[in-house]
Design an enzyme around this catalytic site. Structure first.
Site, short mmCIF file in Angstrom:
data_model
loop_
_atom_site.label_atom_id
_atom_site.label_comp_id
_atom_site.label_asym_id
_atom_site.label_seq_id
_atom_site.Cartn_x
_atom_site.Cartn_y
_atom_site.Cartn_z
CG HIS A 126 11.13 64.92 46.96
ND1 HIS A 126 10.78 64.66 45.66
CD2 HIS A 126 12.22 64.15 47.22
CE1 HIS A 126 11.62 63.77 45.15
NE2 HIS A 126 12.51 63.45 46.06
CG ASP A 154 17.49 64.00 43.23
OD1 ASP A 154 18.28 64.12 44.19
OD2 ASP A 154 16.61 63.11 43.18
CG HIS A 195 14.23 60.36 43.72
ND1 HIS A 195 15.46 60.39 44.37
CD2 HIS A 195 13.81 59.08 43.75
CE1 HIS A 195 15.76 59.16 44.79
NE2 HIS A 195 14.77 58.34 44.42
CG ASP A 249 19.34 60.69 43.81
OD1 ASP A 249 19.51 61.40 42.79
OD2 ASP A 249 18.48 60.94 44.67
ZN LIG Z 1 16.76 61.96 44.81
#
Ligand SMILES: [Zn+2]
Length: 287
Positions: free
Chosen positions: A114, A150, A152, A230
């Site tokens: 991120h 991931d 996200h 995740d």
């Molecule tokens: Zn994540």
């Protein structure tokens, strides 16, 4: 199988924060007790400023030592700049190991996908995978693909590598979910695969497979993996459905690409993280 790690990455924490030292310490304990993996351990090396500056602004590097939180999820910690550099150092060591033909995983925190060129966010301070990819490019690898599984969206990686010749970014992520981006492809090299919450495992695997096929069509010489765990059914930060054997399968699929692959730990916040990582590593190793 090589694992790049340094137990000192457990040295910072905030009470109640999901990105906690136990993610690493419990995985280390699990790996040390795992008879099925012959692990060679390596520590991250130093990182030159110029390597960081390919992906981040000088202002951002200066900001990392100012004692103020970056956002509600991303606290300031004393020495966080050094922790983040060590995580980059591990990513670079993983790159080098992959180039030597080794199966390799970087088990470090903080994660990185991120982190933007000029901003820390989402538990991430420096973008490990983007920095390693730009290092690969600068040192002779002509085509590197990033596979980010991931749950996200890898928004920082996308922003840093957008339209960067010699790279292609494939992110498979839950949507809607943090950080909210990744709803469409961007530029000429960033491909986003949205997965609705509670997508059945078989469909999720189908989307992961589509992304891998697109990655293969790019014909990479090297694959950098943002390995987040995740999307697991019992992860507290997302609403997906993958099980342990799906991470084993992912490792197998990446091995089957037949090109050097290096994987960097991103997210994964459930108590079962150590088992998920072991399953992934067994798949990567081909057993
Ligand atoms: Zn994540």
């Amino acid at each position: 199988m090589k694992v790049i790690t340094d137990e000192r990455c457990t040295g910072y924490s905030e009470p109640g924060h999901p990105e906690r030292p136990e993610r690493i310490s419990s995985t280390l304990a699990r790996l040390r007790a795992e008879p099925g993996l012959q692990i060679e351990w390596e520590k991250p090396g130093p990182v030159e400023e110029a390597v960081l500056l390919r992906a981040h602004s000088p202002e951002h590097l200066a900001r990392l030592i100012e004692p103020f939180d970056f956002d509600a999820d991303t606290p300031f910690f004393p020495d966080i700049a050094e922790y983040a550099r060590a995580s980059v150092g591990a990513a670079l060591a993983a790159l080098n190991a992959a180039r030597r033909g080794e199966t390799v995983f970087s088990l470090m925190r903080p994660p990185g996908h991120h982190a933007m060129r000029a901003r820390a966010m989402g538990f991430c301070y420096l973008n490990n995978v983007a920095i390693a990819t730009l290092e690969a490019l600068a040192t002779g690898t002509k085509r590197t693909a990033i596979y980010d599984f991931d749950v996200h969206h890898g928004n920082g990686t996308e922003a840093i590598l957008l339209n960067q010749p010699g790279t292609a970014v494939f992110s498979i992520h839950q949507h809607p979910c943090y950080p909210g981006s990744g709803t469409r492809n961007l530029g000429n090299n960033c491909y986003n695969y949205r997965v609705p919450p509670l997508t059945p495992r078989s469909e999720y695997r189908g989307i992961l497979t589509s992304a891998l096929e697109a990655l293969q069509a790019f014909k990479p010489e090297l694959v950098a993996v943002s390995a987040g765990f995740d999307s697991y059914a019992r992860d507290p930060l997302a609403q997906e459905t993958l099980e342990l054997e799906d991470f084993y399968w992912l490792g197998q699929k990446l091995r089957a690409l037949g090109v050097p692959v290096f994987s960097l730990l991103e997210g994964g916040y459930s108590e079962d993280l150590p088992d998920l990582i072991v399953a992934y590593l067994k798949g990567l190793q081909g057993q």
